[in-house]
Design a protein around this motif. Structure first.
Motif, PDB file in Angstrom:
ATOM      1  N   GLN A 117      -5.389  -4.700   0.694  1.00 19.05           N
ATOM      2  CA  GLN A 117      -6.726  -4.297   1.181  1.00 19.05           C
ATOM      3  C   GLN A 117      -6.738  -2.844   1.645  1.00 19.05           C
ATOM      4  O   GLN A 117      -7.739  -2.162   1.531  1.00 19.05           O
TER       5      GLN A 117
ATOM      6  N   LEU B 249      11.657  -6.532  -0.411  1.00 22.34           N
ATOM      7  CA  LEU B 249      11.223  -6.475   0.984  1.00 22.34           C
ATOM      8  C   LEU B 249      11.675  -5.175   1.655  1.00 22.34           C
ATOM      9  O   LEU B 249      11.825  -4.159   0.995  1.00 22.34           O
TER      10      LEU B 249
ATOM     11  N   GLY C 110      -4.482 -11.066   1.957  1.00 22.87           N
ATOM     12  CA  GLY C 110      -3.244 -11.726   1.560  1.00 22.87           C
ATOM     13  C   GLY C 110      -3.200 -13.171   2.028  1.00 22.87           C
ATOM     14  O   GLY C 110      -2.754 -14.063   1.300  1.00 22.87           O
TER      15      GLY C 110
ATOM     16  N   TRP D  79       0.802  -1.233   0.000  1.00 21.69           N
ATOM     17  CA  TRP D  79       0.000   0.000   0.000  1.00 21.69           C
ATOM     18  C   TRP D  79       0.836   1.284   0.000  1.00 21.69           C
ATOM     19  O   TRP D  79       0.287   2.368  -0.102  1.00 21.69           O
TER      20      TRP D  79
ATOM     21  N   SER E  13       6.421  -6.997   3.310  1.00 21.28           N
ATOM     22  CA  SER E  13       7.213  -7.218   4.519  1.00 21.28           C
ATOM     23  C   SER E  13       8.041  -8.507   4.434  1.00 21.28           C
ATOM     24  O   SER E  13       7.712  -9.432   3.688  1.00 21.28           O
TER      25      SER E  13
END
Ligand code: NDP
Length: 469
Positions: free
Chosen positions: A173, A246, A203, A146, A224
């Protein structure tokens, strides 16, 4: 209120197999801004089947056909750029000047770069007696975060399309709107059915269904570290390629010959951009010990000058994306205080006068590299200034991290800057504010594997075939 209840599957807007919805929260107001559908593994099966069917023809298209489509998408993107930017602002709280500025510019840049790479790329190369062919890898699963929604989506979708792959995109989301508009753009440009598909959802449900899916050939993920690990495990059974971008704890080294005030101020303001939610943010600022006081003043002044407020207004920084991120960041600020770091700007709590919305104070600590706030990715507007003794010490501190995504060097002597950059164990190093859409982007160590951006990003979506003799 936005309502995005349908998925984009096989060239059509489709209802979820099993209806389920979730509200999306505007981080600036904490109010509901819209509703999305949450998909199930049955939706993933439908989308993957459509992508597999489409691959049989899209994977065989000529460069010209793919360029024509990318240019048609570009035309639609430019028409709806403002709308995309507004969606980014609403979903993740970037100031409107940033949402409609750098956020959408990055998406546009990756689209233009995919076009340029495709125009020049040699899909067949003769090497000695062998013909080396690059072919699209197949059906791709793209899982995005996001924090830079248009950047992260476009840096995957457009090279994949250019390479001749078909795909299923799963947006986050927390920030689902801009991806939905991008799907409309891709549809309106005349993309053949099944080439691009989009499903919204959790996810842990959709992402897992994608990573384990026997008919998805590769996963490209940004997010992440723990989820990156999980995806690799989930993908192992089907031996699919996994590209991971990441986290980071990127060092910014200000060399001794650099003008201190402006460079430190620039690094500090840069850290606060996008509310510090940038994987390559220069979150450890390394300055010569002898000039620490000068650096402290410059950094504190710069952080205190960052205006924070309503993303629709004229502020430099909006909220962070969610209550959960707000709480994580507050915990880190408290940890910094507990472990004895010197607070020189910001601190716990919301900025004065902002009682609603997930606003964080631009915060700067002076600390050491062994502190938790210097080791873990905070993903918020929190900078740690760390003094170094000499250049070897600076490089040692820079490399003393489990991450290795980005790095920055500020200095006058260009040769010295490059010499320092060569010794840093990170995937990209920006010297004195350089920027290049064609430069590969990705991590050493726990910052991931693979490379995105430019031609290197294109290779992520290609298989290599040798035809010998
Ligand atoms: P996540 O890694 O959880 O989310 C990134 C994407 O992965 C989302 O689309 C998410 O879906 C999806 N996902 C979640 N679980 C799975 C799974 N098991 N399999 C497949 N996909 C999955 O990041 P967060 O949003 O929770 O952010 C947490 C931290 O991650 C941040 O604080 C920051 O440190 C780091 N981060 C790093 C980014 C980077 O650019 N490197 C970007 C974003 C975050 P959904 O959320 O919709 O359920």
């Amino acid at each position: 209120m936005r309502q995005y209840l349908k998925f984009y599957i096989d060239g059509q807007w489709a209802d979820p197999v099993a209806p389920k919805t979730a509200e999306v929260i505007n981080p600036a107001t904490e109010a509901v801004s819209g509703t999305i559908s949450l998909g199930s593994p049955a939706d993933v099966d439908k989308a993957v089947a459509a992508a597999r069917r489409a691959f049989a023809t899209w994977g065989e298209t000529s460069v010209k056909e793919r360029l024509d489509l990318l240019e048609a998408i570009q035309e639609q993107y430019l028409k709806r750029e403002r709308e995309l930017g507004e969606a980014v602002t609403e979903e993740m709280g970037a100031p409107i000047s940033l949402g409609c500025g750098f956020h959408t510019l990055l998406g546009k840049g990756h689209l233009q770069t995919a076009i340029e790479v495709l125009r020049e790329f040699r899909f067949e190369q003769q090497r000695g007696s062998s013909l080396i062919r690059y072919e699209p890898i197949g059906v791709c699963g793209l899982i995005t975060p996001w924090n830079w929604p248009m950047n992260q989506t476009c840096v995957k979708v457009f090279p994949a399309l250019a390479a001749g792959c078909t795909m299923l995109l799963k947006p986050p989301q927390l920030a689902p709107y801009s991806a939905q508009i991008l799907a409309e753009i891709i549809h309106d440009a005349g993309t053949p059915a099944g080439v691009f598909n989009l499903i919204q959802g959790q996810g842990s449900v959709i992402g897992t269904a994608m990573s384990t899916h026997p008919d998805i050939d590769m996963i490209s993920f940004t997010g992440s570290e723990p989820v990156g690990v999980q995806i690799q495990k989930d993908a192992a059974e089907t031996i699919k390629r996994v590209g991971l971008e990441l986290g980071g704890k990127s060092p910014w080294i200000v060399l001794d010959d650099a003008e201190m005030a402006n460079n430190v101020a620039g690094a500090t303001t840069g850290m606060m951009g996008n509310s510090g939610q940038t994987c390559s943010a220069g979150s450890r600022l390394l300055v010569p010990h002898a000039r620490l006081e000068e650096a402290i003043k410059a950094s504190a002044d710069a952080a205190n000058a960052v205006t924070v407020g309503d993303p629709q207004g004229n502020f430099a920084m909006g909220p962070v994306v969610s209550k959960s991120q707000f709480n994580i960041i507050q915990d880190y600020i408290r940890k910094g205080l507990d472990e004895g770091a010197q607070l020189i700007a910001g601190g716990p709590g919301r900025p004065d006068g902002l009682d609603k919305g997930w606003y964080v104070k631009p915060t700067v600590f002076v600390g050491t590299n062994d502190m938790v706030i210097a080791r873990e990715e905070i993903f918020g507007p929190v900078l740690v200034v760390i003094p170094y003794k000499d250049i070897d010490d600076a490089i040692a501190i820079a490399n003393d991290s489990t991450f290795g995504l980005g790095g920055y060097v500020s200095g006058v002597d260009a040769d010295e800057c490059r010499q320092v950059a060569r010794k840093m164990r990170t995937g990209a190093i920006w010297i004195n504010g350089g920027f290049d859409f064609h430069a590969p982007f990705g991590g050493y160590k726990r910052s991931g594997n693979g490379r995105e951006w430019g031609e290197f990003g294109f290779h992520e979506y290609l298989e290599v075939k040798s035809i010998i003799g």
